[in-house]
Design a protein around this motif. Structure first.
Motif, mmCIF file in Angstrom:
data_model
loop_
_atom_site.group_PDB
_atom_site.id
_atom_site.type_symbol
_atom_site.label_atom_id
_atom_site.label_comp_id
_atom_site.label_asym_id
_atom_site.label_seq_id
_atom_site.Cartn_x
_atom_site.Cartn_y
_atom_site.Cartn_z
ATOM 1 N N ASP A 197 -4.907 0.692 -15.280
ATOM 2 C CA ASP A 197 -5.015 -0.737 -14.988
ATOM 3 C C ASP A 197 -6.442 -1.235 -15.091
ATOM 4 O O ASP A 197 -7.111 -0.980 -16.065
ATOM 5 N N GLY B 119 -8.518 0.257 -9.923
ATOM 6 C CA GLY B 119 -7.186 -0.023 -10.458
ATOM 7 C C GLY B 119 -6.152 -0.222 -9.376
ATOM 8 O O GLY B 119 -6.275 0.305 -8.278
ATOM 9 N N ASN B 120 -5.120 -1.031 -9.681
ATOM 10 C CA ASN B 120 -4.074 -1.279 -8.702
ATOM 11 C C ASN B 120 -3.071 -0.136 -8.631
ATOM 12 O O ASN B 120 -2.630 0.253 -7.570
ATOM 13 N N GLU B 121 -2.694 0.349 -9.795
ATOM 14 C CA GLU B 121 -1.734 1.452 -9.819
ATOM 15 C C GLU B 121 -2.269 2.569 -10.704
ATOM 16 O O GLU B 121 -1.845 2.726 -11.839
#
Lengths: 406, 370
Positions: free
Chosen positions: B37, B177-179
């Motif tokens: 991400d 990053g988010n995921e």
């Protein structure tokens, strides 16, 4: 020995010849049909009868693509596109563009149908404007976005606009200022960006906003005015790939102020507290910041905007601007009014769950722990956005008052 | 069989830079973003560090054996049978890498520019160009890289700077990053894009001052890695993570979105592709050069020219193997990650064994006094 040399030279010549033949993909400019603009309208499914079988057998269309689109294109006629001002009437009788329309189930389907009736190869590298009918946009732009993303000729800097009413009418419009209709539409849009009337929301910006999890997309919304000119009627805002509403022209200014996009091009007529007159304030420069705090498991957003500008008009001679208190009063008054108007615009988009400001992106970026835990997806944010409290705080600075001293 | 010692530190660094910068630059942002991400810049940085570790190993080995390349000194370190097996694996790997590079090049060209030219033609033209130029010696090799490097570097930097007009900082956040699901594999894939650095093992024996090879490595990796990093950052800031995932070649789209000020050029993708073709050529040139020189040394031949044409059909056939562009990228990822065993792990093992067995090549100075 002499023969040997001749053979040597000849073999060199034969070796070199293949390299002099030029390009495999050579395509002369007059062999191209340069598409300048495309308009996309929806037509009744019965229109399928008009269509010949070009990219599919009749009846063998996937069920989901039963609807019909009508593509109206503007093709530049080689040699008739004026380079510079038109010279004394000479060629005025000849139209610089050829307007054609064609139906199809999808965008590419329609383009292939069109190719079947145009002699030269269609070239989309100079496509400047795509006009989409509001009705099509409300049903979703998924297909168009996919087709245009895949095609390597389409430039991301092209414009996509939503039209109120038939998109084809906008393409067919014959403006007085420019000889090429598509270029006129382009000038309208580019001019609006330069004058601060509209954010620079070209196709690439639209796509990025569309895919972002914490932001919804918006496009310019245009309308034909008295069959003659094109009015920039606001912004069309989306939820996912479906258009859900429009703003008023002034609200474009509000939106730009909240995003801090310069230059400022909108004005506001405001009354002056305690006096009977009114003043017209023109914004010139703005800075904006969106702050988000997480309270009780819900993001609270505060939009802080600072607008600088000038006074353009004072409708009443009763009061004097020389008094510094008057200016301060006017600034405060415009500030509170603007703040309310901004909040109204946000509420309007909140009802549709269309976060065009990108508050969600700020939550995702700066409060990622919260986002990862309770939002995660675009759908969830669209729902959450409807419920979050948003406040707007506007401060105004009047810098100049024009050439008149008081 | 003495190689002329003519390559300077600057030239060595430039060879590294222009070898590393290649086809990968187009897909790099997508690979990094898919793995992490908005953490893509971080992944790229980690990938660079991993690749740099491999480069340091190669450099240390090169400085320990200043007059030999890896093919030769691995025989000294590990003994002939094992080392020869290793060398064959290296040659095969670089043949595959060359093939995939040329195939990726061909795919980009026929999708975006020359849409009616057959894939075979674009690939074979590029390979032939590499074959013909590799017939030169290492000095010419260095000059060719030296000549093209400014042409590769400046336009890329220009595009990145101009594109920042449309950038938004919030798209880079959060930096981890988010995921971040495929972080580890992502780092490996990114590091694999830097495998061209292996060419250094062929350059050190020809360097004027092999003891300063480390300087060249540091500069080479810093500039090439820095360039890759800013490309990832710019692409991410302009498009946003979700959009980058949809783009097959984000860097090309970046050039397409960017325009020169004052309407000089409205889209820079044509200019960028021209530059990129040069960058691909220098990469192909290096990997092909590496391959045939490694083969020459393995079979202890005097002249490398014979091999330059000999490998061409094999490379071409491998290039034609993937069925479509998506399968090709799958293959590039797998081959690239596997390649790290050869370009990072193998040198590390060699270096450790060399330390333990106290093997050392004749020093440069000693050779000079002889």
């Amino acid at each position: 020995m002499q023969l040997g040399r001749i053979v040597k030279v000849l073999s060199w010549v034969f070796l070199v010849i293949p390299f002099l033949t030029g390009c495999w993909d050579r395509l002369e400019i007059e062999e191209r049909a340069v598409v300048l603009a495309i308009a996309i309208d929806e037509v009744k499914p019965e229109a399928a009868k008009e269509e010949r079988d070009v990219s599919h057998l009749s009846g063998e269309v996937p069920q989901s693509q039963k609807r019909m689109l009508r593509l109206t294109v503007q093709i530049a006629v080689p040699g008739r596109i004026p380079l510079g001002p038109a010279q004394g009437g000479g060629a005025s009788g000849e139209k610089p563009v050829w307007i054609l329309d064609v139906v199809g189930h999808t965008v590419e389907d329609a383009i292939y149908n069109l190719q079947q009736e145009v002699a030269d190869r269609l070239f989309l590298g100079h496509l400047r404007v795509i006009v989409v009918n509001e009705k099509v946009a409300r049903k979703g732009l998924q297909n168009m976005n996919d087709a245009f993303r895949r095609n390597p000729e389409i430039r991301r800097a092209a414009w996509m606009v939503i039209s109120k009413g038939e998109a084809a009418d906008i393409i067919k419009l014959n403006p007085e200022l420019e000889r090429v209709p598509a270029l006129y539409l382009l000038t309208v849009l580019d001019g609006a960006v330069k004058q601060g009337k509209m954010p620079n929301a070209f196709l690439g910006v639209f796509w990025s906003a569309l895919t972002s999890k914490g932001q919804e997309a918006y496009l310019p919304y245009v309308e034909i005015q008295e069959q003659k000119s094109i009015l920039l009627a606001g912004l069309a805002y989306f939820r996912g790939d479906k258009m859900v509403g429009t703003t008023t022209p002034l609200e474009i200014g509000h939106f730009m102020a909240m995003k801090g996009i310069n230059p400022g091009g909108y004005s506001a007529l405001s009354d002056v507290p305690g006096e009977s007159g009114a003043v017209l304030f023109i914004s010139s420069d703005r800075t904006a910041k969106i702050e988000v705090e997480i309270k009780n498991g819900l993001p609270h957003a505060k939009v802080k905007v600072h607008i600088e500008g000038d006074l353009a008009e004072k409708s009443n001679a009763q009061f004097n601007l020389k008094d510094p208190k008057t200016i301060a009063k006017i600034e405060k008054r415009i500030g509170t009014k603007a703040g309310k108007a901004f909040e109204e615009l946000i509420h309007k988009t909140q009802k549709q769950g269309s976060d065009i400001l990108g508050i969600g992106e700020i939550v995702r970026g700066k409060h990622s722990a919260y986002w990862n835990q309770s939002i995660k997806t675009m759908d969830k944010w669209q729902e959450t956005y409807k419920e979050i409290p948003v406040r707007a705080e506007v401060t105004i600075s009047i810098r100049r008052v024009g050439m008149k001293a008081e | 069989m003495e190689t002329p010692r003519e390559i300077t530190v600057l030239q060595a660094a430039i060879i590294l830079i222009s070898t590393i910068i290649g086809v990968g630059v187009l897909a790099l942002p997508r690979i990094a973003v898919l793995a992490g991400d908005t953490g893509a810049p971080l992944i790229t940085l980690l990938g660079i560090l991993l690749a740099f570790f491999g480069l340091v190993m190669i450099t240390l080995l090169g400085m320990r054996f200043p007059s030999q390349s890896l093919i030769r000194y691995s025989e000294v370190i590990l003994g002939k049978p094992i080392a020869r097996f290793g060398s064959i694996v290296i040659i095969v790997f670089f043949a595959v890498l060359t093939a995939l590079t040329s195939r990726e090049f061909g795919e980009v060209v026929i999708t975006s520019v020359l849409r009616r030219t057959p894939l075979e033609v674009t690939v074979i033209v590029m390979l032939l160009l590499a074959v013909i130029t590799t017939r030169n010696d290492i000095t010419t090799f260095a000059y060719i890289h030296h000549f093209y490097s400014p042409l590769i570097l400046t336009p890329v930097i220009l595009i990145v700077i101009l594109s920042l007009k449309n950038a938004e900082v919030v798209r880079l956040l959060p930096i981890w990053g988010n995921e971040p699901n495929g972080m580890f594999l992502g780092v490996l894939t990114v590091a694999a894009l830097f495998q061209g650095f292996f060419i250094l093992t062929m350059i050190i024996p020809a360097m004027r001052r092999p003891d300063r090879a480390m300087t060249a490595s540091i500069w080479g990796m810093a500039i090439a890695g820095g360039l890759y990093l800013i490309i990832v950052i710019a692409t991410l800031a302009v498009f946003g993570a979700e959009e980058v995932k949809l783009l097959l070649w984000p860097t090309l789209e970046l050039a397409k979105t960017t325009s020169l000020p004052a309407n000089i050029l409205e889209r820079l993708d044509a200019a960028f592709l021209a530059v990129w073709v040069t960058a691909v050529f220098t990469t192909l040139f290096s990997s092909y050069f590496l391959m045939i020189h490694a083969a020459t040394e393995l079979f202890q031949l005097r002249n490398h020219r014979m091999f330059s044409l000999f490998f061409l059909p094999f490379v071409f056939i491998i290039a034609m193997l993937p069925d479509n562009v998506l399968e090709m990228y799958k293959l590039i990822e797998i081959v690239g990650r596997f390649g790290l065993l050869i370009t990072v792990v193998y040198p590390t093992i060699l270096w450790m064994v060399a330390l333990i067995r106290k093997k050392r090549g004749k020093s440069h100075a000693a050779r000079k006094n002889r």
